[in-house]
Enzyme design. Structure first.
Site, PDB file in Angstrom:
ATOM      1  CB  SER A 198      85.107   8.003  14.376  1.00 45.52           C
ATOM      2  OG  SER A 198      83.865   8.637  14.436  1.00 45.52           O
ATOM      3  N   PRO A 218      77.113   8.800  15.496  1.00 39.61           N
ATOM      4  CG  PRO A 218      78.283   8.511  17.517  1.00 39.61           C
ATOM      5  CD  PRO A 218      78.191   7.980  16.113  1.00 39.61           C
ATOM      6  N   GLY A 219      77.838  11.502  15.516  1.00 40.13           N
ATOM      7  CA  GLY A 219      78.099  12.932  15.310  1.00 40.13           C
ATOM      8  C   GLY A 219      79.540  13.373  15.496  1.00 40.13           C
ATOM      9  N   GLY A 220      80.476  12.415  15.520  1.00 43.01           N
ATOM     10  CA  GLY A 220      81.894  12.769  15.722  1.00 43.01           C
ATOM     11  C   GLY A 220      82.442  13.705  14.654  1.00 43.01           C
ATOM     12  CG  ASP A 267      73.427   8.006  10.346  1.00 44.33           C
ATOM     13  OD1 ASP A 267      72.613   7.084  10.568  1.00 44.33           O
ATOM     14  OD2 ASP A 267      74.657   7.840  10.330  1.00 44.33           O
ATOM     15  CG  ASP A 310      70.140   5.491   0.987  1.00 42.30           C
ATOM     16  OD1 ASP A 310      71.354   5.680   1.243  1.00 42.30           O
ATOM     17  OD2 ASP A 310      69.734   4.540   0.296  1.00 42.30           O
ATOM     18  CG  ASP A 334      82.826   7.492   8.866  1.00 46.42           C
ATOM     19  OD1 ASP A 334      83.395   6.561   8.274  1.00 46.42           O
ATOM     20  OD2 ASP A 334      82.891   7.660  10.092  1.00 46.42           O
ATOM     21  CE  LYS A 359      83.806   2.927   6.935  1.00 47.28           C
ATOM     22  NZ  LYS A 359      84.222   3.769   8.020  1.00 47.28           N
TER      23      LYS A 359
HETATM   24  C1  LIG Z   1      81.041   4.699  11.086  1.00 50.90           C
HETATM   25  S1  LIG Z   1      79.487   5.375  11.411  1.00 50.90           S
HETATM   26  C2  LIG Z   1      79.770   7.076  11.264  1.00 50.90           C
HETATM   27  C3  LIG Z   1      80.442   7.697  12.449  1.00 50.90           C
HETATM   28  C4  LIG Z   1      80.478   9.195  12.351  1.00 50.90           C
HETATM   29  N1  LIG Z   1      81.371   9.660  11.299  1.00 50.90           N
HETATM   30  C5  LIG Z   1      80.948   9.811  13.660  1.00 50.90           C
HETATM   31  O1  LIG Z   1      82.057  10.336  13.702  1.00 50.90           O
HETATM   32  O2  LIG Z   1      80.191   9.771  14.616  1.00 50.90           O
HETATM   33  C6  LIG Z   1      78.615   5.013   9.966  1.00 50.90           C
HETATM   34  C7  LIG Z   1      77.203   5.551   9.965  1.00 50.90           C
HETATM   35  O3  LIG Z   1      76.670   5.386   8.645  1.00 50.90           O
HETATM   36  C8  LIG Z   1      75.279   5.213   8.766  1.00 50.90           C
HETATM   37  N2  LIG Z   1      74.795   4.656   7.492  1.00 50.90           N
HETATM   38  C9  LIG Z   1      75.024   3.432   6.976  1.00 50.90           C
HETATM   39  N3  LIG Z   1      74.456   3.335   5.746  1.00 50.90           N
HETATM   40  C10 LIG Z   1      73.848   4.533   5.521  1.00 50.90           C
HETATM   41  C11 LIG Z   1      73.120   5.067   4.430  1.00 50.90           C
HETATM   42  N4  LIG Z   1      72.878   4.355   3.323  1.00 50.90           N
HETATM   43  N5  LIG Z   1      72.659   6.323   4.533  1.00 50.90           N
HETATM   44  C12 LIG Z   1      72.897   7.080   5.625  1.00 50.90           C
HETATM   45  N6  LIG Z   1      73.607   6.639   6.670  1.00 50.90           N
HETATM   46  C13 LIG Z   1      74.071   5.370   6.621  1.00 50.90           C
HETATM   47  C14 LIG Z   1      75.106   4.333   9.977  1.00 50.90           C
HETATM   48  O4  LIG Z   1      73.824   4.546  10.539  1.00 50.90           O
HETATM   49  C15 LIG Z   1      76.229   4.822  10.879  1.00 50.90           C
HETATM   50  O5  LIG Z   1      75.728   5.728  11.825  1.00 50.90           O
END
Ligand SMILES: C[S@@+](CC[C@H](N)C(=O)[O-])C[C@H]1O[C@@H](n2cnc3c(N)ncnc32)[C@H](O)[C@@H]1O
Length: 353
Positions: free
Chosen positions: A186, A220-222, A238, A258, A274, A303
């Site tokens: 991503s 994970p950090g993309g 996160d 959060d 994201d 989304k």
């Molecule tokens: C699609 S992934 C993100 C991928 C990231 N952009 C990358 O490139 O690696 C969505 C992330 O949102 C986090 N997440 C979901 N709800 C959250 C919240 N309320 N607060 C913080 N993080 C949240 C999840 O733990 C997940 O790691």
């Protein structure tokens, strides 16, 4: 006295889109032309990756004005050019004759069938350009470029464009290299968003050492990786884990919190987000951050698991406008784009001053 040939009349446009998004692309074209009082109708087949609008209009959209079209080409014929396996060049040249073009591009919809065309394009390109050169069809100073959008090996739509009307990438698809050490694919979404929403000068000004960012939903950090690669200091929010190498870079602070509640101790230059939540909730969060002055620029994923994606995006636009109005902040840029690396999502770009 020599007369320069007149440009051929435009009979409609052909838009390429992600396969499965023909309905959104077609509604968007209908709205665009409808708002400008143009008469016409749309035609598309499901899962074809293309939509055609036939009609008469004084104006035509640039690709960058639309959300779901990857590339927009002005059609100069209501029927495709047909050819056989033995001779494709002669029918193409006779369709192009009488005009000059600065280039001839070969395109195809992004479907499996379309993609098997690469071999044909490879074989056709050189002999076609050479024949067009000899027939005086190619002229470096001509304003228009010709586009042939191949339906299959026996037919292609013929269209034209001028500089700035189409995206600089063939078929609107940027070829971005996946870097070996990037955590997750991503990362390419944010790389494409930077390349699509900003020109080179803007990227140099806004993606550099000394600037700061918050990445909401970072694991994970993309996306954090992209910001770090450009020299920014990043607060990655996160509850999930973050790639070790990013944490060792000295440019990343991992905050387990959060994303809907967290706010930075000091304003940052960038907010990227994201979070997997409803578009309206994410949009409100972004608008609140920028209205409060916590960030100046945002790139965010929406989304779009909703029925009417165009209406939903219109609603998101209103949320941003309504939230920013009382804050006294001016919207400099607000754009939505269905990027090549997006699937169900649409990417938003917001800049305020
Ligand atoms: C699609 S992934 C993100 C991928 C990231 N952009 C990358 O490139 O690696 C969505 C992330 O949102 C986090 N997440 C979901 N709800 C959250 C919240 N309320 N607060 C913080 N993080 C949240 C999840 O733990 C997940 O790691």
């Amino acid at each position: 006295m020599s007369h320069s040939p007149k440009n051929p009349p435009i009979v409609g446009i052909l838009a390429l889109c992600r396969i499965g998004f023909e309905r959104e692309c077609s509604s968007e074209l209908e709205r665009w032309f409808g708002e400008r009082g143009a008469d016409g109708y749309v035609k598309f087949e499901k899962l074809s990756g293309q939509v055609i609008w036939f009609g008469q209009s004084k104006q035509f959209p640039k690709t960058s004005e639309l959300i779901f079209a990857r590339q927009v080409i002005k059609l100069i014929s209501k029927t495709p050019v047909y050819f056989d396996n033995k001779d494709r060049i002669s029918p193409i040249l006779s369709a192009l004759e009488g005009q000059t073009y600065s280039a001839i591009y070969l395109d195809n919809p992004d479907t499996n069938d379309g993609n098997s065309m690469a071999d044909l394009f490879h074989r056709l390109q050189k002999p076609l350009l050479s024949a067009a050169g000899k027939a005086n069809i190619l002229n470096r100073d001509a304003k228009q470029r010709a586009h042939l959008v191949f339906i299959d090996g026996t037919a292609a739509w013929l269209g034209v464009s001028e500089a700035g009307e189409t995206l600089k990438w063939p078929m609107g698809i940027p070829r971005l290299k996946m870097l070996q050490d990037a955590p997750g694919r991503s990362t390419l979404k944010l790389a494409e968003a930077f390349a699509y929403f900003m020109d080179k000068e803007e990227q140099a000004e806004w993606l550099r050492e000394g600037l700061t960012a918050v990445d909401l939903g970072a694991s994970p950090g993309g996306w954090t990786y992209q910001l770090v690669k450009h020299g920014l200091q990043v607060i990655a929010v996160d509850n999930g884990t973050l790639n070790e190498r990013l944490l060792d870079s000295g440019q990343v602070e991992h905050v387990k919190a959060d994303g809907f509640v967290y706010r930075p101790p000091r304003p940052v230059h960038w907010l990227v987000c994201d979070l997997p939540e409803k578009p309206v909730r994410v949009t409100q969060l972004i608008a609140d951050w920028l209205a409060a002055g916590d960030a100046q620029r945002a790139i965010f994923q929406l989304k779009m698991a909703v029925k009417d994606r165009l209406d939903e995006l219109e609603y998101c636009r209103e949320i941003i406008e309504e939230t920013l109005k009382p804050s006294g902040k001016k919207i400099e840029r607000l754009q939505f784009r269905h990027l090549y690396h997006d699937r169900e999502e649409v990417t938003g770009f917001l800049v305020v001053k």
